[in-house]
Write a protein that holds these residues in place. Structure first.
Motif, PDB file in Angstrom:
ATOM      1  N   TYR A   1       0.831  -1.196   0.000  1.00 24.01           N
ATOM      2  CA  TYR A   1       0.000   0.000   0.000  1.00 24.01           C
ATOM      3  C   TYR A   1       0.873   1.256   0.000  1.00 24.01           C
ATOM      4  CZ  TYR A   1      -3.141  -3.663   1.600  1.00 24.01           C
ATOM      5  OH  TYR A   1      -3.848  -4.840   1.714  1.00 24.01           O
ATOM      6  N   ARG A   2       1.927   1.260   0.803  1.00 27.78           N
ATOM      7  CA  ARG A   2       2.830   2.410   0.821  1.00 27.78           C
ATOM      8  C   ARG A   2       3.579   2.531  -0.501  1.00 27.78           C
ATOM      9  NH1 ARG A   2       4.128   0.683   6.620  1.00 27.78           N
ATOM     10  NH2 ARG A   2       2.680   1.950   7.824  1.00 27.78           N
ATOM     11  N   ARG A   3       3.939   1.414  -1.076  1.00 30.59           N
ATOM     12  CA  ARG A   3       4.624   1.457  -2.371  1.00 30.59           C
ATOM     13  C   ARG A   3       3.712   2.059  -3.440  1.00 30.59           C
ATOM     14  NH1 ARG A   3       5.699  -3.469  -2.604  1.00 30.59           N
ATOM     15  NH2 ARG A   3       4.082  -4.186  -4.047  1.00 30.59           N
ATOM     16  N   GLU A   4       2.460   1.639  -3.449  1.00 30.11           N
ATOM     17  CA  GLU A   4       1.513   2.171  -4.434  1.00 30.11           C
ATOM     18  C   GLU A   4       1.262   3.659  -4.221  1.00 30.11           C
ATOM     19  OE1 GLU A   4      -1.805  -0.381  -3.843  1.00 30.11           O
ATOM     20  OE2 GLU A   4      -0.903  -2.087  -4.903  1.00 30.11           O
ATOM     21  N   LEU A   5       1.226   4.095  -2.970  1.00 30.72           N
ATOM     22  CA  LEU A   5       1.039   5.515  -2.697  1.00 30.72           C
ATOM     23  C   LEU A   5       2.242   6.326  -3.171  1.00 30.72           C
ATOM     24  CD1 LEU A   5      -0.564   5.397   0.862  1.00 30.72           C
ATOM     25  CD2 LEU A   5      -1.603   6.401  -1.167  1.00 30.72           C
ATOM     26  N   LEU A   6       3.444   5.846  -2.879  1.00 32.03           N
ATOM     27  CA  LEU A   6       4.644   6.581  -3.285  1.00 32.03           C
ATOM     28  C   LEU A   6       4.740   6.670  -4.808  1.00 32.03           C
ATOM     29  CD1 LEU A   6       7.120   8.122  -2.405  1.00 32.03           C
ATOM     30  CD2 LEU A   6       8.346   5.942  -2.186  1.00 32.03           C
ATOM     31  N   GLU A   7       4.252   5.675  -5.499  1.00 35.62           N
ATOM     32  CA  GLU A   7       4.269   5.696  -6.969  1.00 35.62           C
ATOM     33  C   GLU A   7       3.456   6.865  -7.535  1.00 35.62           C
ATOM     34  OE1 GLU A   7       2.891   1.802  -7.914  1.00 35.62           O
ATOM     35  OE2 GLU A   7       4.885   0.887  -7.797  1.00 35.62           O
ATOM     36  N   ARG A   8       2.517   7.387  -6.752  1.00 32.62           N
ATOM     37  CA  ARG A   8       1.718   8.527  -7.210  1.00 32.62           C
ATOM     38  C   ARG A   8       2.587   9.764  -7.468  1.00 32.62           C
ATOM     39  NH1 ARG A   8      -3.737   8.936  -3.451  1.00 32.62           N
ATOM     40  NH2 ARG A   8      -4.386   6.738  -3.534  1.00 32.62           N
ATOM     41  N   LEU A   9       3.713   9.870  -6.782  1.00 37.24           N
ATOM     42  CA  LEU A   9       4.568  11.041  -6.941  1.00 37.24           C
ATOM     43  C   LEU A   9       5.418  10.967  -8.213  1.00 37.24           C
ATOM     44  CD1 LEU A   9       5.803  11.686  -3.287  1.00 37.24           C
ATOM     45  CD2 LEU A   9       3.772  12.550  -4.460  1.00 37.24           C
ATOM     46  N   ARG A  10       5.429   9.821  -8.872  1.00 35.17           N
ATOM     47  CA  ARG A  10       6.128   9.641 -10.142  1.00 35.17           C
ATOM     48  C   ARG A  10       7.614   9.982 -10.037  1.00 35.17           C
ATOM     49  NH1 ARG A  10       1.750  11.661 -14.761  1.00 35.17           N
ATOM     50  NH2 ARG A  10      -0.059  10.596 -13.877  1.00 35.17           N
ATOM     51  N   VAL A  11       8.217   9.516  -8.962  1.00 36.26           N
ATOM     52  CA  VAL A  11       9.654   9.679  -8.772  1.00 36.26           C
ATOM     53  C   VAL A  11      10.277   8.296  -8.664  1.00 36.26           C
ATOM     54  CG1 VAL A  11       9.471  11.931  -7.660  1.00 36.26           C
ATOM     55  CG2 VAL A  11       9.359   9.857  -6.256  1.00 36.26           C
ATOM     56  N   PRO A  12      11.529   8.134  -9.094  1.00 34.89           N
ATOM     57  CA  PRO A  12      12.174   6.825  -8.963  1.00 34.89           C
ATOM     58  C   PRO A  12      12.513   6.530  -7.506  1.00 34.89           C
ATOM     59  CG  PRO A  12      13.721   8.455  -9.795  1.00 34.89           C
ATOM     60  CD  PRO A  12      12.382   9.130  -9.760  1.00 34.89           C
ATOM     61  N   PHE A  13      12.274   5.300  -7.104  1.00 37.97           N
ATOM     62  CA  PHE A  13      12.638   4.917  -5.741  1.00 37.97           C
ATOM     63  C   PHE A  13      12.881   3.417  -5.681  1.00 37.97           C
ATOM     64  CE2 PHE A  13       8.032   4.441  -5.851  1.00 37.97           C
ATOM     65  CZ  PHE A  13       7.779   3.296  -5.124  1.00 37.97           C
ATOM     66  N   ASP A  14      13.639   3.020  -4.680  1.00 43.92           N
ATOM     67  CA  ASP A  14      13.874   1.605  -4.396  1.00 43.92           C
ATOM     68  C   ASP A  14      13.129   1.242  -3.124  1.00 43.92           C
ATOM     69  OD1 ASP A  14      15.737   1.199  -6.558  1.00 43.92           O
ATOM     70  OD2 ASP A  14      17.195   2.322  -5.371  1.00 43.92           O
ATOM     71  N   VAL A  15      12.916  -0.040  -2.935  1.00 44.02           N
ATOM     72  CA  VAL A  15      12.264  -0.535  -1.725  1.00 44.02           C
ATOM     73  C   VAL A  15      13.213  -1.479  -1.003  1.00 44.02           C
ATOM     74  CG1 VAL A  15      10.339  -1.876  -0.781  1.00 44.02           C
ATOM     75  CG2 VAL A  15       9.950  -0.343  -2.720  1.00 44.02           C
ATOM     76  N   ILE A  16      13.450  -1.211   0.264  1.00 46.01           N
ATOM     77  CA  ILE A  16      14.243  -2.104   1.116  1.00 46.01           C
ATOM     78  C   ILE A  16      13.438  -2.354   2.381  1.00 46.01           C
ATOM     79  CG2 ILE A  16      16.360  -2.423   2.446  1.00 46.01           C
ATOM     80  CD1 ILE A  16      17.798  -0.647   0.471  1.00 46.01           C
ATOM     81  N   VAL A  17      13.249  -3.610   2.707  1.00 42.33           N
ATOM     82  CA  VAL A  17      12.454  -3.964   3.888  1.00 42.33           C
ATOM     83  C   VAL A  17      13.352  -3.954   5.121  1.00 42.33           C
ATOM     84  CG1 VAL A  17      11.007  -5.720   4.963  1.00 42.33           C
ATOM     85  CG2 VAL A  17      10.912  -5.374   2.477  1.00 42.33           C
ATOM     86  N   PRO A  18      13.049  -3.129   6.117  1.00 46.45           N
ATOM     87  CA  PRO A  18      13.877  -3.083   7.326  1.00 46.45           C
ATOM     88  C   PRO A  18      13.625  -4.288   8.230  1.00 46.45           C
ATOM     89  CG  PRO A  18      12.013  -1.610   7.564  1.00 46.45           C
ATOM     90  CD  PRO A  18      11.923  -2.179   6.170  1.00 46.45           C
TER      91      PRO A  18
END
Length: 205
Positions: A19-36
């Motif tokens: 859900y957080r990944r899908e929300l961040l995609e709304r900003l249309r910026v490149p990002f990586d995901v790392i699970v803490p």
């Protein structure tokens, strides 16, 4: 060779939440995901706000600590804690626990603390904020609650209801300064933090 000083900082979402990944995609910026890899157990004596803020920052710092090299990186950590009548509500994980949660919340006001942290790996600056959403649940019968859970299976959501989906039918009112906070990542707060960190949203510097 390209001038690295003109490149925007690397952006990392420190979360396993889709859900957080899908929300961040709304900003249309490149990002990586790392699970803490952290212990998310609330501490004795912590308020829900304290728990959410602490875990959001711990997640961001944990991911930042594992980065190699000196590239400037902005790490986003977020955590959500729901509470009513002094009880903290986590992710149910099963149908039975979700039904118990919804039964306890019907007809009540529930506070959702959606904390966010933006950690700068170069300066070690941590911007944090807790966005509070007030949600009033409808007083629905067990059969309706059970039908909802079987339709949407929100067992990985704090509070056992997806406000962005069919779960809106369980709610009587939502009060918040940020409509994305309830889903799990307050984008208004995050964009404010990114701009403060000179991240070039919309081409701005």
């Amino acid at each position: 060779m390209p001038d690295s000083s003109k490149r925007p900082p690397r952006l990392i979402l420190a979360s396993s939440s889709r859900y957080r990944r899908e929300l961040l995609e709304r900003l249309r910026v490149p990002f990586d995901v790392i699970v803490p890899a952290i212990d998310e157990t609330p501490r004795a004596g912590e308020t829900p706000e304290m728990t959410a803020l602490r875990l959001a920052e711990v997640k961001a710092r944990a991911v930042a600590a594992g980065l190699a090299g000196d590239e400037r990186t902005l790490v986003i950590g977020s955590d959500q804690v729901a509470t009513y009548d002094g009880h903290q509500i986590g992710k149910p994980g099963s149908h039975e626990k979700a039904l118990t949660q919804l039964q306890g919340m019907r007809g009540r006001e529930v506070l959702f603390h959606s904390a966010i942290c933006l950690f700068d790996s170069r300066s070690a600056d941590a911007q944090t904020v807790d966005v509070v959403t007030r949600v009033r649940f409808r007083d629905l019968p067990d059969a309706a609650l059970d039908a909802y859970l079987r339709a949407e299976t929100p067992y990985d959501c704090a509070g056992s209801a997806k406000a962005e989906g069919l779960g809106i039918a369980l709610l009587d009112a939502i009060e918040s300064d940020d409509p994305t906070a309830l889903i799990g990542l307050p984008l208004i707060a995050l964009t404010r933090m990114l701009l403060a960190a000179c991240y070039p949203l919309l081409g701005a510097r």
